[in-house]
Design a protein around this motif. Structure first.
Motif, short mmCIF file in Angstrom:
data_model
loop_
_atom_site.label_atom_id
_atom_site.label_comp_id
_atom_site.label_asym_id
_atom_site.label_seq_id
_atom_site.Cartn_x
_atom_site.Cartn_y
_atom_site.Cartn_z
N ALA A 252 27.78 -19.57 10.53
CA ALA A 252 27.06 -18.56 11.31
C ALA A 252 25.59 -18.92 11.45
O ALA A 252 24.98 -18.73 12.51
N ASP A 253 25.00 -19.46 10.39
CA ASP A 253 23.59 -19.86 10.44
C ASP A 253 23.39 -21.02 11.40
O ASP A 253 22.39 -21.08 12.13
N GLN B 171 34.15 -17.30 15.57
CA GLN B 171 34.08 -17.84 14.22
C GLN B 171 35.07 -17.14 13.31
O GLN B 171 35.29 -15.93 13.42
#
Length: 406
Positions: free
Chosen positions: A45-46, A59
């Protein structure tokens, strides 16, 4: 050209920098509509949030060392008629996906595989291979898109970092067998496709560059840290496909030779050979105990188009090494995708890679080799060399203009 909708599945685990480059390269695909699904660890996610361009990515959090299970999660999420796979440490050429899915216009084609280049971006890591029921492969020559049918004893190999399948066929066959945590996962699927009489296409011009990045299983120089999963997968494969388990001795000998080669190059210590072979034996013991697993596939969610920038306007900038900074600046600022060719007045061999800032690079000597068939040294002017290299790249990077000197 096929009108099938396409989902691209990327499995990623603890390799944020490689994933970042993989996603950036996908933004330059010439296929305008496809979705991207990442099955990976919490850091994914980052990576997506920190990209400097907006993209739509689905995701799924999965931080287990089982690539088959991760791929099945991707298949379940995929809303496309076709599901393509690329590894997180691979970079796709701009025309990769468009070329890879083209054979699906033939309704008989169930699977497609492309060619894979290695870390230098030039030498081929994999082209075309057939596999038998022992899991051993044999290369064969393919120079254009070729559709082939497997048999009970011989399947057409695809590489997990560059392949695509009809989603309904994947569901029909039960997806990837989750007993293959790593290694032989796509080999097993290829065999099941052959048993079912499905057709596979090999597309030489559908190219990716595979980095073979460091992982828990191997070092940066590809020396193994453990052979457990290789032993387990090999043993399970032979058992599943009804083969003589004595062939495990041959597989073990192959791994021993591999380890000795790494030892000679100073990549592992002599004491590591016995230790690593012990992990292979432990994996074999576990693999022989594994039983069939039937995954479940739910209905997918809505299709989410990944935002691409590629418009067929790939530009090449070239010049001498002293102008590298300017070349990189020009390539980065070209929105449609670009290659920076940086030449030194030497005979250094060439290499190609994808820069973390979102453009391709080719570097090497003005007189050096960029293909195995080249002479060791050959005289070129800077422009002639650039034009020669552009001719080699045109099949995978659509160039709308002549190369520009910086």
């Amino acid at each position: 050209m096929t009108t099938s909708s396409v989902s691209v599945v990327v499995v990623s685990r603890h390799r944020p920098e490689e994933l970042r480059k993989c996603l950036l390269a996908l933004t330059f695909q010439t296929l305008p509509i496809f979705e991207v699904i990442i099955v990976g660890d919490p850091g994914v996610a980052d990576v997506v949030a920190q990209l400097d361009r907006p993209i739509a990515v689905q995701q799924s959090l999965f931080d287990e060392a089982n690539i088959s299970k991760a791929r099945n999660i991707g298949i379940a999420m995929a809303a496309g008629d076709v599901v393509a796979f690329i590894d997180d440490d691979a970079v796709a050429e701009p025309t990769w996906l468009e070329r890879l899915i083209a054979p699906f216009s033939d309704t008989e084609v169930a699977a497609v595989g492309g060619f894979v280049r290695g870390r230098n971006g030039i030498s081929y890591q994999w082209k075309a291979e057939a596999i038998g029921r022992t899991g051993d492969s044999e290369p064969f020559e393919v120079h254009q898109t070729t559709i082939l049918e497997g048999t009970e004893y011989r399947a057409i190999k695809t590489q997990g970092t560059n392949c695509a399948f009809r989603r309904d066929v994947l569901i029909e066959l039960g997806g990837f067998d989750e007993n293959y945590h790593f290694y032989m996962d796509e080999t097993d699927l290829n065999m099941r496709l052959a048993y079912a009489g499905k057709m596979t296409a090999i597309v030489p011009d559908a190219e990716v560059q595979h980095g073979y990045a460091e992982s828990a299983r191997r070092t940066r120089n590809r020396a193994p840290r453990t052979l457990y999963d290789i032993g387990a997968s090999r043993a399970y494969f032979l058992k599943k496909h009804g083969q003589d388990l004595a062939k495990l001795d041959v597989a073990r000998d192959h791994q021993r030779v591999r380890l000795l080669r790494h030892m000679v190059y100073g990549e592992i210590e002599p004491k590591d050979v016995a230790r690593l072979l012990q992990t292979f034996d432990e994996g074999v013991e576990n693999g022989l105990k594994r039983e069939s697993i039937t995954p479940q596939f739910d209905e997918p969610g809505a299709f989410q188009n990944f935002r691409t920038l590629g418009d067929g306007d790939h530009q090449v900038f070239f010049g001498r090494r002293r102008n590298k900074a300017k070349l990189f600046e020009s390539a980065q600022s070209h929105s449609g995708g670009a290659t920076a060719m940086v030449f030194s007045r030497t005979g250094l061999f060439h290499r190609r890679w994808f820069h973390r800032d979102g453009f391709w690079v080719q570097s090497g000597g003005l007189y050096g080799k960029s293909d195995r068939s080249d002479k060791l040294l050959a005289r070129y002017t800077t422009r002639a060399r650039a034009e020669r290299e552009c001719a080699a790249l045109e099949k995978t990077r659509p160039m709308a203009d002549k190369p520009k000197r910086q």
